[in-house]
Design an enzyme around this catalytic site. Structure first.
Site, PDB file in Angstrom:
ATOM      1  CE  LYS A 136      -2.827   2.810   2.898  1.00  0.00           C
ATOM      2  NZ  LYS A 136      -3.871   2.957   4.193  1.00  0.00           N
ATOM      3  CB  ALA A 174      -8.603   7.266   4.471  1.00  0.00           C
ATOM      4  N   GLY A 175     -11.685   7.409   6.226  1.00  0.00           N
ATOM      5  CA  GLY A 175     -12.715   8.410   6.470  1.00  0.00           C
ATOM      6  C   GLY A 175     -14.131   7.672   6.762  1.00  0.00           C
ATOM      7  N   GLY A 198      -8.515   8.824   9.645  1.00  0.00           N
ATOM      8  CA  GLY A 198      -8.973   9.102  10.979  1.00  0.00           C
ATOM      9  C   GLY A 198     -10.031  10.023  11.256  1.00  0.00           C
ATOM     10  CG  ASN A 252      -5.815   1.066  11.747  1.00  0.00           C
ATOM     11  OD1 ASN A 252      -4.816   0.980  11.315  1.00  0.00           O
ATOM     12  ND2 ASN A 252      -6.621   0.804  13.016  1.00  0.00           N
ATOM     13  CB  THR A 253      -9.515   5.439  13.012  1.00  0.00           C
ATOM     14  OG1 THR A 253      -8.160   5.699  12.339  1.00  0.00           O
ATOM     15  CG2 THR A 253      -9.624   6.284  14.100  1.00  0.00           C
TER      16      THR A 253
END
Lengths: 261, 79
Positions: free
Chosen positions: A102, A189-190, A163, A211-212
């Site tokens: 990635k 993301a997001g 995040g 992830n977050t």
């Protein structure tokens, strides 16, 4: 749904949810969340080793063995093409020649917004060195197409900032990207909660990387299983083809005849 | 009066920058020796010497030189 699989760089995956391994309180939580997510592709970061301070510290790769998961080393924290390329060369050595990576090259530490100029430069080098590059980028459809044309194996636009948990802020751009790009498009993301993941999949994205949204939930393991269901549900809804939206239909769902008067 | 070290009992000091911190060694050593000293033996690491990857297969052959700059990395959690 049994034949609906995700193909990246010639390899077939059954899960369309990709998860990160950062921000968990410990490795046992990481492991439990990854297992609950059903993800087969797991991102990892490459960092300097402790030198002698903590010789018995457990290693992430003992918790998530490369034999069981497709590990996707990232270039998080890199702000230049050179740093990103260097990091992934080390990752390839660390993972015995594994070439699926990635790429992310960030623009500034506040927003973590991608620097697409450096990203394109790094992608060219990595592709020429035989890496299979899944690339994190902005939701610019022209840049996405350029990244595909230079040989990236998956395009991974942000839905909103890393995040942030703000969800999908520009579904129209994601659609423009999907219309132009033939390789898989994954939202990276997001995503904040399960409905965001479902919406990404309903739009026709091939997968979601997060992830977050899992790690920062109050109960990460439960959120991981929610995300698994959301990605599956969103994908099924996309394949099923949703009804058109209209203000009203004047066609009730129940029979119009046989009413008692 | 200063006593100059004789060539046959000269104390060899090798200074190496490892992950941004300077480390000193009194004797010549290979990368494999260094990894043992750092208690990283058997761990899954990758190593870069002066900007070039050193494959694990070469850890025994390559000697550390004074002034070398090494980066030793591992996999950690990340998104």
């Amino acid at each position: 749904m049994t034949h609906d699989s995700l193909m990246i760089a010639g390899k077939t995956y059954h899960s369309r949810l990709l998860v990160g391994t950062g921000k968990y309180k410990d490795f046992s939580e990481t492991k439990a969340a990854v297992e609950a997510s059903g993800a087969e592709i797991i991102t990892i970061a490459i960092r300097r080793s402790n030198i002698g301070q903590n010789p018995n510290e457990p290693n992430l790769l003992e918790i998530l063995p490369p034999a069981k998961y497709t590990l996707l080393p990232n270039t998080a924290g890199c702000y230049s093409a050179d740093d990103a390329v260097r990091t992934l060369r080390l990752a390839r050595e660390l993972l015995d020649g594994h070439s699926l990576v990635k790429l992310e090259v960030l623009g500034d530490p506040q927003s973590l917004y991608p620097n697409v100029v450096e990203t394109i430069s790094a992608a060219k080098t990595l592709v020429s060195e035989g890496f299979q590059v899944m690339v994190y980028t902005s939701d610019d459809p022209i840049v996405a197409k350029q990244l595909e044309d230079l040989g990236c194996v998956a395009i991974m636009p942000l839905a909103s900032l890393i995040g942030s948990g703000m969800g999908i802020l520009n579904p129209w751009n994601l659609q423009l990207i999907m219309e132009r790009v033939r390789v898989p498009v994954l939202v990276d993301a997001g995503v904040g909660t399960a409905s965001d993941a479902a919406i990404a999949m309903e739009l026709g994205c091939h997968g979601v990387l997060m992830n977050t949204a899992i790690a920062a939930a109050k109960n990460p393991v439960l959120m991981a299983s929610a995300m698994k269901l959301a990605v599956e549900a969103g994908r099924a809804a996309y394949l099923a083809g949703r009804m058109p939206k209209k203000l009203y239909s004047a066609i009730p769902s129940s029979p119009t005849g046989g009413l008692i008067n | 009066m200063r006593i100059l070290p004789q060539p046959d009992n000269e104390l060899i000091v090798i200074s190496v920058l490892i992950n941004g911190s300077t480390q000193y060694f009194e004797h010549p050593l290979s990368i494999a020796d260094l990894i043992q000293k750092m208690e990283l033996g058997g761990k899954r690491i990758a190593l870069e010497r002066n900007g070039e990857i050193v494959p694990r297969s070469q850890f025994n052959q390559q000697q550390i030189a004074h002034g070398d700059k090494l980066e030793i990395v591992v996999a950690v959690g990340g998104g």
